[in-house]
Design a protein around this motif. Structure first.
Motif, PDB file in Angstrom:
ATOM      1  N   ILE A 567     -60.115 -11.777   7.574  1.00  0.00           N
ATOM      2  CA  ILE A 567     -58.845 -11.681   8.298  1.00  0.00           C
ATOM      3  C   ILE A 567     -57.806 -12.466   7.499  1.00  0.00           C
ATOM      4  O   ILE A 567     -58.008 -13.656   7.220  1.00  0.00           O
ATOM      5  CB  ILE A 567     -58.972 -12.245   9.729  1.00  0.00           C
ATOM      6  N   ILE A 568     -56.725 -11.805   7.107  1.00  0.00           N
ATOM      7  CA  ILE A 568     -55.684 -12.464   6.309  1.00  0.00           C
ATOM      8  C   ILE A 568     -54.435 -12.596   7.165  1.00  0.00           C
ATOM      9  O   ILE A 568     -53.814 -11.598   7.545  1.00  0.00           O
ATOM     10  CB  ILE A 568     -55.386 -11.672   5.016  1.00  0.00           C
ATOM     11  N   GLU A 569     -54.097 -13.837   7.516  1.00  0.00           N
ATOM     12  CA  GLU A 569     -52.919 -14.105   8.349  1.00  0.00           C
ATOM     13  C   GLU A 569     -51.650 -14.026   7.500  1.00  0.00           C
ATOM     14  O   GLU A 569     -51.650 -14.392   6.321  1.00  0.00           O
ATOM     15  CB  GLU A 569     -53.025 -15.495   8.975  1.00  0.00           C
ATOM     16  N   ASN A 570     -50.564 -13.562   8.143  1.00  0.00           N
ATOM     17  CA  ASN A 570     -49.291 -13.418   7.428  1.00  0.00           C
ATOM     18  C   ASN A 570     -49.486 -12.683   6.108  1.00  0.00           C
ATOM     19  O   ASN A 570     -48.986 -13.089   5.050  1.00  0.00           O
ATOM     20  CB  ASN A 570     -48.646 -14.787   7.169  1.00  0.00           C
ATOM     21  N   SER A 571     -50.217 -11.607   6.173  1.00  0.00           N
ATOM     22  CA  SER A 571     -50.602 -10.883   4.951  1.00  0.00           C
ATOM     23  C   SER A 571     -49.388 -10.364   4.188  1.00  0.00           C
ATOM     24  O   SER A 571     -49.454 -10.155   2.977  1.00  0.00           O
ATOM     25  CB  SER A 571     -51.542  -9.729   5.307  1.00  0.00           C
ATOM     26  N   GLU A 572     -48.263 -10.174   4.889  1.00  0.00           N
ATOM     27  CA  GLU A 572     -47.068  -9.678   4.200  1.00  0.00           C
ATOM     28  C   GLU A 572     -46.514 -10.694   3.209  1.00  0.00           C
ATOM     29  O   GLU A 572     -45.691 -10.363   2.358  1.00  0.00           O
ATOM     30  CB  GLU A 572     -45.978  -9.285   5.214  1.00  0.00           C
ATOM     31  N   ARG A 573     -46.980 -11.949   3.300  1.00  0.00           N
ATOM     32  CA  ARG A 573     -46.489 -13.007   2.401  1.00  0.00           C
ATOM     33  C   ARG A 573     -47.290 -13.094   1.108  1.00  0.00           C
ATOM     34  O   ARG A 573     -46.939 -13.847   0.217  1.00  0.00           O
ATOM     35  CB  ARG A 573     -46.558 -14.372   3.103  1.00  0.00           C
ATOM     36  N   PHE A 574     -48.408 -12.369   1.019  1.00  0.00           N
ATOM     37  CA  PHE A 574     -49.259 -12.439  -0.163  1.00  0.00           C
ATOM     38  C   PHE A 574     -48.893 -11.325  -1.142  1.00  0.00           C
ATOM     39  O   PHE A 574     -48.446 -10.256  -0.739  1.00  0.00           O
ATOM     40  CB  PHE A 574     -50.729 -12.259   0.225  1.00  0.00           C
ATOM     41  N   GLY A 575     -49.145 -11.582  -2.428  1.00  0.00           N
ATOM     42  CA  GLY A 575     -49.015 -10.519  -3.426  1.00  0.00           C
ATOM     43  C   GLY A 575     -50.176  -9.552  -3.295  1.00  0.00           C
ATOM     44  O   GLY A 575     -51.234  -9.895  -2.762  1.00  0.00           O
ATOM     45  N   LEU A 576     -49.979  -8.342  -3.802  1.00  0.00           N
ATOM     46  CA  LEU A 576     -51.010  -7.308  -3.683  1.00  0.00           C
ATOM     47  C   LEU A 576     -52.312  -7.702  -4.370  1.00  0.00           C
ATOM     48  O   LEU A 576     -53.393  -7.506  -3.828  1.00  0.00           O
ATOM     49  CB  LEU A 576     -50.495  -6.000  -4.302  1.00  0.00           C
ATOM     50  N   SER A 577     -52.217  -8.250  -5.582  1.00  0.00           N
ATOM     51  CA  SER A 577     -53.448  -8.590  -6.301  1.00  0.00           C
ATOM     52  C   SER A 577     -54.217  -9.683  -5.565  1.00  0.00           C
ATOM     53  O   SER A 577     -55.447  -9.681  -5.539  1.00  0.00           O
ATOM     54  CB  SER A 577     -53.139  -9.027  -7.736  1.00  0.00           C
ATOM     55  N   GLN A 578     -53.492 -10.600  -4.930  1.00  0.00           N
ATOM     56  CA  GLN A 578     -54.157 -11.663  -4.170  1.00  0.00           C
ATOM     57  C   GLN A 578     -54.837 -11.097  -2.925  1.00  0.00           C
ATOM     58  O   GLN A 578     -55.964 -11.476  -2.595  1.00  0.00           O
ATOM     59  CB  GLN A 578     -53.127 -12.732  -3.784  1.00  0.00           C
ATOM     60  N   LEU A 579     -54.164 -10.182  -2.242  1.00  0.00           N
ATOM     61  CA  LEU A 579     -54.782  -9.524  -1.081  1.00  0.00           C
ATOM     62  C   LEU A 579     -56.063  -8.806  -1.508  1.00  0.00           C
ATOM     63  O   LEU A 579     -57.090  -8.865  -0.817  1.00  0.00           O
ATOM     64  CB  LEU A 579     -53.811  -8.516  -0.453  1.00  0.00           C
ATOM     65  N   HIS A 580     -56.002  -8.155  -2.664  1.00  0.00           N
ATOM     66  CA  HIS A 580     -57.169  -7.410  -3.152  1.00  0.00           C
ATOM     67  C   HIS A 580     -58.317  -8.353  -3.503  1.00  0.00           C
ATOM     68  O   HIS A 580     -59.486  -8.080  -3.200  1.00  0.00           O
ATOM     69  CB  HIS A 580     -56.754  -6.580  -4.365  1.00  0.00           C
ATOM     70  N   GLN A 581     -57.970  -9.493  -4.114  1.00  0.00           N
ATOM     71  CA  GLN A 581     -58.999 -10.496  -4.439  1.00  0.00           C
ATOM     72  C   GLN A 581     -59.658 -11.027  -3.167  1.00  0.00           C
ATOM     73  O   GLN A 581     -60.873 -11.172  -3.095  1.00  0.00           O
ATOM     74  CB  GLN A 581     -58.365 -11.670  -5.198  1.00  0.00           C
ATOM     75  N   LEU A 582     -58.828 -11.340  -2.174  1.00  0.00           N
ATOM     76  CA  LEU A 582     -59.368 -11.868  -0.916  1.00  0.00           C
ATOM     77  C   LEU A 582     -60.260 -10.843  -0.231  1.00  0.00           C
ATOM     78  O   LEU A 582     -61.329 -11.185   0.289  1.00  0.00           O
ATOM     79  CB  LEU A 582     -58.222 -12.289   0.011  1.00  0.00           C
ATOM     80  N   ARG A 583     -59.840  -9.603  -0.223  1.00  0.00           N
ATOM     81  CA  ARG A 583     -60.658  -8.550   0.385  1.00  0.00           C
ATOM     82  C   ARG A 583     -62.030  -8.478  -0.290  1.00  0.00           C
ATOM     83  O   ARG A 583     -63.037  -8.201   0.360  1.00  0.00           O
ATOM     84  CB  ARG A 583     -59.941  -7.207   0.276  1.00  0.00           C
ATOM     85  N   GLY A 584     -62.059  -8.746  -1.589  1.00  0.00           N
ATOM     86  CA  GLY A 584     -63.317  -8.669  -2.335  1.00  0.00           C
ATOM     87  C   GLY A 584     -64.321  -9.751  -1.995  1.00  0.00           C
ATOM     88  O   GLY A 584     -65.468  -9.722  -2.463  1.00  0.00           O
ATOM     89  N   ARG A 585     -63.929 -10.712  -1.158  1.00  0.00           N
ATOM     90  CA  ARG A 585     -64.897 -11.742  -0.725  1.00  0.00           C
ATOM     91  C   ARG A 585     -65.915 -11.174   0.260  1.00  0.00           C
ATOM     92  O   ARG A 585     -66.964 -11.768   0.468  1.00  0.00           O
ATOM     93  CB  ARG A 585     -64.167 -12.915  -0.052  1.00  0.00           C
ATOM     94  N   VAL A 586     -65.576 -10.043   0.924  1.00  0.00           N
ATOM     95  CA  VAL A 586     -66.544  -9.426   1.832  1.00  0.00           C
ATOM     96  C   VAL A 586     -67.031  -8.121   1.190  1.00  0.00           C
ATOM     97  O   VAL A 586     -66.597  -7.752   0.112  1.00  0.00           O
ATOM     98  CB  VAL A 586     -65.936  -9.154   3.235  1.00  0.00           C
ATOM     99  N   GLY A 587     -67.951  -7.454   1.852  1.00  0.00           N
ATOM    100  CA  GLY A 587     -68.497  -6.214   1.290  1.00  0.00           C
ATOM    101  C   GLY A 587     -69.577  -6.465   0.274  1.00  0.00           C
ATOM    102  O   GLY A 587     -69.885  -5.605  -0.547  1.00  0.00           O
TER     103      GLY A 587
END
Length: 701
Positions: A567-587
């Protein structure tokens, strides 16, 4: 005094002088007349286009109107003092408003005269007005450089404006500079390139970029100058690559031995993907040429880069060399160490971990084993580059998440042997093709573009703040199935500037919704002592806590297969590559995983594009392309380290076609004339000899 040229210091240009020169140097890094000419406009006002007053609306960036100044009146007192003019054409009238230079304007503006005005329309109380418009008396334009149909607009600063160096002031300097040095602007590209690529001549392009007569001239000038900039970047990069191959001998790994084969046949827990096989083969070929390898391996989170790196290191060991792997954080180094030792077992080779927190006694043993040659693989952080760390025979170096290391840090590993070790640089941040061709144009690039079999795609959804209760319910469901959850926040403490849900308040909220003793929560952020951070991480890794509340410190370096929700809070404040990196912590396990992007109810256009991209695709390269379009190359991770990207006019997000054209031309030139000895290429050889930087450490590693 000698004739002025592009290398003449800027203070000698008429209209500059010492004071203006000083501020131009400090604010814009303009030191010569040539620097000034390469300070290009960022947009143009098309002065051929006129609007009628009734056509004006507040969405317009700017509008030009021909009409008559009907009246001029000073209103208000002190701070509310302003000058208001009524301006009319045959479709209606508008107000013109000035808050500054009122006394001067009252003297210089002629009521009843016809003017061409330009400004941005704004709306106030239902009425359109222009604030501080540019005013030009109609029919007084002189025919000379500077009175153009397309008016350039230059970036300025408050300090520059104090010296009358606003956009108009810079425009005047450009006019003077071109009038002064135009005849001495020499061509920088060979004639055959200009002819074959149908490029505008250099001097003509410099005139047209600053003072275009029409859109066609402007576009031709822009294309010429972009091609030239990208051409010379590629010329330098590909010459470096050529020199590395010729100049730097590499260790020859000419056999595939017992350690590699034992691991591949007996220890590998899953079959390699075709992409992994391809990259391993590329590395085997590289390391058997006798030249030093410099290869960048790109692959999404979870694509299996570590196994490729391990097999490459085993290849080195089979050929009598040592290997090392450097990671940017202790957490990531520990994760690599745990993963590699688990894969290898105890029989194949010796592996040790060296970080800032390695005890002194253990550190001494590691140093001794390295120098004796009894330690095969060393994994660690910046501790590896210390002068005390000496290898008997280092032959292969792996650098993970290379953009987090400085140039000189990487170079220190390169110097750990008389013959430089082969370099394998890994990144889980996919790099757009244009950026890779420019940033790493002299490295060989491999892409692992397949995920291992059995990996389920992560489901990504976007929820607004008013949907939070649904998210809490979903979290309870997943925890009841035995799963674990990450909740990531952008900040630790509340920022006055940004209305963010911050970590401390979020933690309190979660503790209310998920109370003890049924639920346990870990908390990790960058300000915590390393021991506390590791303790909290370990609790989560062992499954003692169900929820990990963290800042982006977990962007790299945490591998918990049981964690299925990010779950990424205030996701609109993150850059796309950072969101993608964080998503990669699961799965990372066999179960279905989810990424939930939480945002405020109001989103900017850019924020909306980012979140829609994340929901639509999990392809890291597609995400990186969108990120480049949104943010530009200077903001992409690590690219600021490289002077390569300090471009004057080219834009990697928009100029892929020109970049490809320029790179292909350079490749063709080096194929037919590798030493640039032909008469037609002598100009290019002179360019390189004037800019020979010696060893380009940032390109080597």
């Amino acid at each position: 005094m000698a004739e002025l040229s592009v290398i003449t210091p800027i203070e000698y240009l008429k209209g500059v002088g010492p004071q203006k020169a000083d501020v131009l140097k400090k604010e814009l890094q303009l030191f010569t007349i040539g620097d000034l000419l390469q300070y290009y406009p960022f947009r143009y006002i098309d002065r051929t286009q006129f609007h009628k007053i009734r056509q004006l609306h507040p969405e317009m960036m700017g509008a030009q109107v021909l009409g008559r100044l009907i009246s001029l009146q000073e209103v208000g007192e002190k701070r509310s003092r302003r000058l208001v003019g009524q301006f009319r054409d045959d479709t209606g009238s508008i107000e013109l408003v000035w808050f500054q230079s009122i006394t001067w304007l009252k003297k210089s503006l002629n009521v009843g005269a016809a003017y061409i005005i330009y400004g941005k329309p704004t709306e106030f109380n239902g009425q359109i007005s222009l604030t501080h418009p540019e005013m030009e008396l109609y029919n007084t334009q002189e025919k000379k450089i500077g009175n153009m149909t397309m008016q350039p607009v230059y970036s300025s600063t408050e300090k520059l404006k104090k010296f009358n160096l606003d956009t108009k002031g810079i425009q005047r300097l450009q006019q003077t500079a071109l009038e002064t040095v135009y005849r001495s602007l020499h061509e920088s590209l060979p004639d055959y390139i200009i002819h074959e690529h149908q490029l505008m001549p250099y001097a003509q392009a410099m005139l047209a970029i600053h003072f275009p007569q029409n859109t066609q001239d402007l576009n031709a000038a822009i294309r010429r100058l972009k091609f030239e900039e990208l051409f010379f970047i590629q010329l330098r990069l590909l010459r470096n690559k050529q020199l590395n191959i010729q100049k730097y001998r590499g260790h020859r790994f000419d056999k595939v031995g017992d350690k590699f084969n034992t691991f591949f046949n007996e220890r590998l827990p899953f079959p390699l993907t075709n992409a992994q096989k391809r990259v391993v083969k590329e590395i085997r070929i590289d390391t058997n040429t006798g030249a030093q390898m410099n290869r960048l391996v790109q692959g999404d989170v979870g694509s299996g880069k570590t196994v490729v790196a391990l097999m490459s290191m085993l290849l080195a060991i089979d050929n009598g060399y040592q290997a090392c792997m450097m990671a940017p954080t202790e957490i990531l180094a520990q994760q690599h160490y745990a993963g590699i030792t688990a894969l290898l077992g105890e029989e194949i080779c010796t592996v040790k971990l060296l970080t800032g927190s390695t005890p002194a006694k253990e550190r001494r043993i590691i140093h001794q084993q390295l120098e004796e040659g009894t330690l095969d693989i060393l994994i660690g952080t910046h501790a590896l580059i210390e002068d005390k760390v000496k290898f008997k025979n280092i032959g292969f170096v792996v650098i993970d998440e290379q953009h987090r290391f400085g140039v000189e840090q990487r170079a220190k590993l390169w110097r750990k042997n008389i013959i430089p070790p082969h370099m394998l640089v890994m990144t889980a941040t996919p790099i757009p093709r244009t950026l890779a061709m420019t940033m790493y144009g002299d490295l060989d690039i491999s892409v692992i573009d397949e995920l291992p079999a059995g990996r389920k795609p992560i489901k990504t959804v976007h929820f607004f703040e008013n949907q939070r209760l649904r998210v809490f319910g979903f979290m309870r469901e997943e925890i009841s199935k035995g799963r674990q959850i990450y909740v990531v926040y952008p900040l630790i403490k509340e920022s006055e500037k940004m209305d963010l849900l911050y970590l401390e308040a979020g933690l309190e909220n979660l503790q209310r919704e998920f109370p003890l003793p049924h639920y346990k929560i870990s908390i990790v952020h960058g300000k915590m002592p390393v021991k506390d951070k590791d303790f909290e991480m370990q609790r989560f890794v062992k499954g003692e806590t169900q929820i990990m509340v963290a800042t982006t410190v977990i962007e790299v370096g945490v591998n918990v297969p049981n964690a299925s929700v990010m779950i990424i809070e205030n996701s609109e404040r993150f850059g796309l590559s950072q969101l993608h990196q964080l998503r990669g912590r699961v799965g990372r396990g066999a179960e279905q995983s989810f990424c939930i992007l939480m945002s405020g109810n109001k989103l900017s256009k850019e924020g909306k594009t980012r979140l829609e991209t994340m929901v639509r695709t999990s392809d890291g390269f597609e995400i990186a392309e969108v990120d480049l379009q949104l943010r530009g190359p200077g903001d992409i991770s690590g690219t600021q380290q490289s002077g390569v990207l300090e471009m004057k006019i080219a834009n990697l997000a928009a100029d892929q076609a020109i970049l490809t054209e320029a790179r292909n031309r350079v490749i063709d030139i080096f194929k037919t004339d590798p030493q640039l000895l032909l008469e037609k290429n002598k100009m290019l050889g002179q360019y390189l000899s004037q800019r020979s930087p010696g060893i380009s450490w940032d390109k080597i590693s």
